[in-house]
Structure formats: structure tokens, C-alpha cells
Design a protein around this motif. Structure first.
Motif, PDB file in Angstrom:
ATOM      1  N   PRO A   1      -4.243 -48.244 -11.690  1.00  0.00           N
ATOM      2  CA  PRO A   1      -4.205 -49.639 -11.266  1.00  0.00           C
ATOM      3  C   PRO A   1      -4.342 -49.783  -9.753  1.00  0.00           C
ATOM      4  CG  PRO A   1      -1.994 -48.859 -11.673  1.00  0.00           C
ATOM      5  CD  PRO A   1      -2.923 -47.755 -12.120  1.00  0.00           C
ATOM      6  N   GLY A   2      -4.608 -51.004  -9.350  1.00  0.00           N
ATOM      7  CA  GLY A   2      -4.736 -51.310  -7.933  1.00  0.00           C
ATOM      8  C   GLY A   2      -5.907 -52.244  -7.699  1.00  0.00           C
TER       9      GLY A   2
ATOM     10  N   ALA B   1      -3.282 -53.053  -2.964  1.00  0.00           N
ATOM     11  CA  ALA B   1      -3.839 -51.946  -2.193  1.00  0.00           C
ATOM     12  C   ALA B   1      -2.909 -50.738  -2.180  1.00  0.00           C
ATOM     13  CB  ALA B   1      -4.138 -52.398  -0.767  1.00  0.00           C
ATOM     14  N   ARG B   2      -1.619 -50.965  -2.100  1.00  0.00           N
ATOM     15  CA  ARG B   2      -0.679 -49.845  -2.098  1.00  0.00           C
ATOM     16  C   ARG B   2      -0.740 -49.096  -3.431  1.00  0.00           C
ATOM     17  NH1 ARG B   2       3.146 -49.148   1.561  1.00  0.00           N
ATOM     18  NH2 ARG B   2       3.018 -51.345   2.189  1.00  0.00           N
ATOM     19  N   GLN B   3      -0.842 -49.854  -4.494  1.00  0.00           N
ATOM     20  CA  GLN B   3      -0.935 -49.259  -5.829  1.00  0.00           C
ATOM     21  C   GLN B   3      -2.236 -48.477  -5.985  1.00  0.00           C
ATOM     22  OE1 GLN B   3      -1.031 -52.119  -9.129  1.00  0.00           O
ATOM     23  NE2 GLN B   3       0.668 -51.017 -10.074  1.00  0.00           N
ATOM     24  N   LEU B   4      -3.336 -49.017  -5.452  1.00  0.00           N
ATOM     25  CA  LEU B   4      -4.616 -48.331  -5.567  1.00  0.00           C
ATOM     26  C   LEU B   4      -4.612 -47.033  -4.760  1.00  0.00           C
ATOM     27  CD1 LEU B   4      -7.453 -48.166  -6.642  1.00  0.00           C
ATOM     28  CD2 LEU B   4      -8.222 -49.654  -4.784  1.00  0.00           C
ATOM     29  N   TYR B   5      -4.014 -47.043  -3.582  1.00  0.00           N
ATOM     30  CA  TYR B   5      -3.909 -45.816  -2.782  1.00  0.00           C
ATOM     31  C   TYR B   5      -3.197 -44.730  -3.578  1.00  0.00           C
ATOM     32  CZ  TYR B   5      -2.958 -42.726   1.187  1.00  0.00           C
ATOM     33  OH  TYR B   5      -2.894 -41.639   2.038  1.00  0.00           O
ATOM     34  N   ASP B   6      -2.144 -45.120  -4.276  1.00  0.00           N
ATOM     35  CA  ASP B   6      -1.411 -44.176  -5.100  1.00  0.00           C
ATOM     36  C   ASP B   6      -2.281 -43.661  -6.249  1.00  0.00           C
ATOM     37  OD1 ASP B   6       1.400 -43.043  -5.665  1.00  0.00           O
ATOM     38  OD2 ASP B   6       0.822 -43.891  -7.597  1.00  0.00           O
TER      39      ASP B   6
ATOM     40  N   ASP C   1     -13.300 -50.207 -22.263  1.00  0.00           N
ATOM     41  CA  ASP C   1     -13.387 -50.964 -21.013  1.00  0.00           C
ATOM     42  C   ASP C   1     -12.384 -50.359 -20.038  1.00  0.00           C
ATOM     43  OD1 ASP C   1     -15.383 -53.024 -21.070  1.00  0.00           O
ATOM     44  OD2 ASP C   1     -14.194 -54.079 -22.575  1.00  0.00           O
ATOM     45  N   THR C   2     -12.810 -50.170 -18.795  1.00  0.00           N
ATOM     46  CA  THR C   2     -11.902 -49.622 -17.794  1.00  0.00           C
ATOM     47  C   THR C   2     -10.953 -50.674 -17.239  1.00  0.00           C
ATOM     48  OG1 THR C   2     -13.577 -49.951 -16.068  1.00  0.00           O
ATOM     49  CG2 THR C   2     -13.467 -47.757 -17.102  1.00  0.00           C
ATOM     50  N   HIS C   3     -11.340 -51.961 -17.335  1.00  0.00           N
ATOM     51  CA  HIS C   3     -10.485 -53.055 -16.862  1.00  0.00           C
ATOM     52  C   HIS C   3     -11.149 -54.376 -17.244  1.00  0.00           C
ATOM     53  CE1 HIS C   3     -13.495 -52.562 -13.709  1.00  0.00           C
ATOM     54  NE2 HIS C   3     -13.177 -53.747 -13.212  1.00  0.00           N
ATOM     55  N   VAL C   4     -10.463 -55.463 -17.013  1.00  0.00           N
ATOM     56  CA  VAL C   4     -11.049 -56.787 -17.204  1.00  0.00           C
ATOM     57  C   VAL C   4     -11.938 -57.065 -15.993  1.00  0.00           C
ATOM     58  CG1 VAL C   4     -10.596 -59.257 -17.381  1.00  0.00           C
ATOM     59  CG2 VAL C   4      -9.160 -57.641 -18.633  1.00  0.00           C
ATOM     60  N   HIS C   5     -13.229 -57.085 -16.215  1.00  0.00           N
ATOM     61  CA  HIS C   5     -14.201 -57.187 -15.123  1.00  0.00           C
ATOM     62  C   HIS C   5     -14.316 -58.612 -14.588  1.00  0.00           C
ATOM     63  CE1 HIS C   5     -15.622 -53.187 -16.371  1.00  0.00           C
ATOM     64  NE2 HIS C   5     -15.533 -53.644 -17.605  1.00  0.00           N
ATOM     65  N   ALA C   6     -14.667 -58.708 -13.298  1.00  0.00           N
ATOM     66  CA  ALA C   6     -14.863 -60.018 -12.682  1.00  0.00           C
ATOM     67  C   ALA C   6     -16.320 -60.294 -12.345  1.00  0.00           C
ATOM     68  CB  ALA C   6     -14.029 -60.113 -11.396  1.00  0.00           C
ATOM     69  N   ASP C   7     -17.188 -59.289 -12.461  1.00  0.00           N
ATOM     70  CA  ASP C   7     -18.570 -59.468 -12.007  1.00  0.00           C
ATOM     71  C   ASP C   7     -19.584 -59.453 -13.143  1.00  0.00           C
ATOM     72  OD1 ASP C   7     -18.241 -56.838 -12.660  1.00  0.00           O
ATOM     73  OD2 ASP C   7     -18.746 -56.030 -10.691  1.00  0.00           O
TER      74      ASP C   7
ATOM     75  N   ARG D   1     -12.162 -53.520  -4.758  1.00  0.00           N
ATOM     76  CA  ARG D   1     -11.375 -54.422  -3.915  1.00  0.00           C
ATOM     77  C   ARG D   1     -10.033 -54.717  -4.571  1.00  0.00           C
ATOM     78  NH1 ARG D   1     -15.245 -59.642  -3.901  1.00  0.00           N
ATOM     79  NH2 ARG D   1     -13.484 -60.579  -2.772  1.00  0.00           N
ATOM     80  N   THR D   2      -9.114 -55.280  -3.796  1.00  0.00           N
ATOM     81  CA  THR D   2      -7.746 -55.471  -4.296  1.00  0.00           C
ATOM     82  C   THR D   2      -7.225 -56.888  -4.067  1.00  0.00           C
ATOM     83  OG1 THR D   2      -6.840 -54.656  -2.196  1.00  0.00           O
ATOM     84  CG2 THR D   2      -7.171 -53.036  -3.949  1.00  0.00           C
ATOM     85  N   ASP D   3      -8.139 -57.833  -3.870  1.00  0.00           N
ATOM     86  CA  ASP D   3      -7.707 -59.175  -3.456  1.00  0.00           C
ATOM     87  C   ASP D   3      -7.746 -60.206  -4.580  1.00  0.00           C
ATOM     88  OD1 ASP D   3     -10.473 -58.926  -3.465  1.00  0.00           O
ATOM     89  OD2 ASP D   3     -10.778 -60.392  -1.860  1.00  0.00           O
ATOM     90  N   PHE D   4      -7.827 -59.784  -5.841  1.00  0.00           N
ATOM     91  CA  PHE D   4      -7.717 -60.717  -6.964  1.00  0.00           C
ATOM     92  C   PHE D   4      -7.273 -59.958  -8.195  1.00  0.00           C
ATOM     93  CE2 PHE D   4     -12.303 -59.640  -6.625  1.00  0.00           C
ATOM     94  CZ  PHE D   4     -12.479 -58.982  -7.825  1.00  0.00           C
ATOM     95  N   GLN D   5      -6.975 -60.692  -9.287  1.00  0.00           N
ATOM     96  CA  GLN D   5      -6.558 -60.110 -10.574  1.00  0.00           C
ATOM     97  C   GLN D   5      -5.382 -59.145 -10.410  1.00  0.00           C
ATOM     98  OE1 GLN D   5     -10.913 -59.235 -11.918  1.00  0.00           O
ATOM     99  NE2 GLN D   5      -9.682 -59.267 -13.776  1.00  0.00           N
ATOM    100  N   ASN D   6      -4.375 -59.603  -9.675  1.00  0.00           N
ATOM    101  CA  ASN D   6      -3.172 -58.792  -9.448  1.00  0.00           C
ATOM    102  C   ASN D   6      -3.486 -57.462  -8.787  1.00  0.00           C
ATOM    103  OD1 ASN D   6      -1.380 -60.705 -10.683  1.00  0.00           O
ATOM    104  ND2 ASN D   6      -2.101 -59.999 -12.680  1.00  0.00           N
TER     105      ASN D   6
END
Length: 233
Positions: free
Chosen positions: A110-111, A146-151, A55-61, A138-143
Motif C-alpha cells: 500500500p501507499g 507516502a510514508r506507507q509507500l516508502y515502507d 487487479d493490483t489496486h482500484v485504478h484511477a486512470d 503517486r500518493t495524493d489520492f485514494q487514501n
């Protein structure tokens, strides 16, 4: 290498089946719960043995099939540190996971979520929701951050060779694959954007909450084991 890209129409999720031709060992990346029977049927048809689920992450969809696949095949479930506690192996940046003779290198990306990882196999990278085709998660839930994702995008993924093929976790327009070179040049959210410009874009998307988030996140934290198995499972 055996490679198949599979699609779940309800969540527009891509699942990837990757197999080692020599040992016939295989991994499913980001499997969808409702598609478990389809995926197991294909594994059997291709004379493969499912040894891993990533799994790449804990999915929300959508709800992951990792739990039911582990129950059916004894496969090892792999996820990022800080993600689903039920995973058998929690991986860090730079870790390697072997599937037969195939070696996947873990990239912490992460991000989108704080546990997001990508899996690099030669000139293929499986990015989950971190990097999409002409977009990103998107970066508005599950911690999300946006700054982390840009990195993660600019310093980790865009540091890969331009020829690296990017296999995303979703696409909503029927596109199937992209490359690092394409996304560095054409991704409208990050190509040529400063970190602050990217953050501004991400903070002003105003997207609706994912329809399944209240069900999917707790279920995926348990590897999908809190839901009823698909018909025939």
C-alpha cells in the motif's frame, strides 16, 4: 510458463497474461476494459483457459476489464483487501493464489492506494503502480500515503532478491521491465533516500488529477460493471 506483456496506449497500462503450460490455465493481471476483446482473442489463440483476473489496486486512470472478463469466462476476480468489493477473492499479505500449477504470492504494497498489492511468481513480481521503472505511483489520492509507500518499497519489494524482475503497471517512456537491483540503485525517488526525503519528494510533485479518475474509481469499485461492454463483448 506462458508470458505476454500487453499495452494500452491511451493509459500507458501494461496488462500481463500468464499461463501454466501444463494445465493451460491462465491469469490476466490489470486488464483494461477497452482491450477485453484483444485479450480474450490472445487467450484463445494460445489455447489457454482464463481462470483468474488479478487487479493490483482500484485504478484511477483506466477502467478494469475484470467484470466483463468474469462474465465472459467465469474467471475468479482477485483484489486486495479494502479494494473493489465486487472481487471474488480479497487477498492479504502472504496469501497464495494458484493458477494451474503456478503459485502467486501476495505482497501487500500500500501507499499509492490503500488496497495496493503486488503478485510474486518465482523471480517475477507484478507491482502495479507501487513500483514503476525509475519511479513509483503517486500518493495524493485514494487514501495514498507516502510514508506507507516508502515502507512498501524499502521493506517489502526491496527485500526481494536483486535478480527479481519487476513488471510495472505502467510506463510512459516505452520501457518494459526492470529489476529490484536496478531500482534499489537507480530509482531517483527512493534509491539512497531517507523516508523524510521520499515524503518531501512525493508531497511536491504537483501532478494534475488523472483525467479519468471521477469515472474510473467508481467503475473499478464495481469491477468495471457500470460501463457499457466493449464492441462484440
Amino acid at each position: 510458463m506462458v508470458f505476454r506483456q500487453l499495452f494500452d496506449s491511451e493509459s500507458s497500462t501494461y496488462t500481463y497474461l500468464i499461463g501454466d503450460e501444463a494445465t493451460r490455465h491462465a491469469v490476466l493481471i490489470d486488464p483494461v476494459f477497452e482491450q477485453a476483446e484483444r485479450d480474450l482473442k490472445l487467450v484463445a489463440e494460445l489455447d489457454l483457459t482464463l481462470t483468474h483476473v488479478f487487479d493490483t489496486h482500484v485504478h484511477a486512470d483506466h477502467i478494469t476489464a475484470s467484470g466483463v472478463l468474469r462474465e465472459r469466462t467465469k474467471a475468479t476476480v482477485v483484489g486486495g483487501v479494502g479494494g473493489a468489493r465486487c472481487a471474488d477473492v480479497h487477498v492479504h499479505h502472504g496469501d497464495e493464489v494458484r493458477v494451474g500449477g503456478l503459485i502467486f504470492r501476495v505482497l501487500a504494497t500500500p501507499g499509492h492506494t490503500d488496497d495496493s498489492v503486488s503478485y510474486l511468481l518465482g523471480d517475477h513480481v507484478f507491482t502495479g503502480d507501487a513500483l514503476l521503472i525509475r519511479g513509483n505511483g503517486r500518493t495524493d489520492f485514494q487514501n495514498g500515503n507516502a510514508r506507507q509507500l516508502y515502507d512498501s518499497l524499502t521493506r517489502v519489494l526491496f527485500a526481494l532478491p536483486d535478480s527479481t524482475l519487476v513488471h510495472p503497471g505502467h510506463d510512459y517512456l516505452g520501457r518494459t521491465v526492470t529489476s529490484i537491483a536496478e531500482e534499489k540503485r537507480y530509482n531517483p525517488r527512493v534509491a539512497g533516500r531517507s523516508e523524510e526525503e521520499f515524503i518531501h519528494i512525493m508531497e511536491n510533485l504537483h501532478l494534475p488529477k488523472p483525467r479519468k479518475i471521477d469515472i474510473a474509481v467508481p467503475a473499478n469499485s464495481a469491477c468495471g460493471d457500470r460501463v457499457t461492454a466493449p464492441q462484440g463483448a
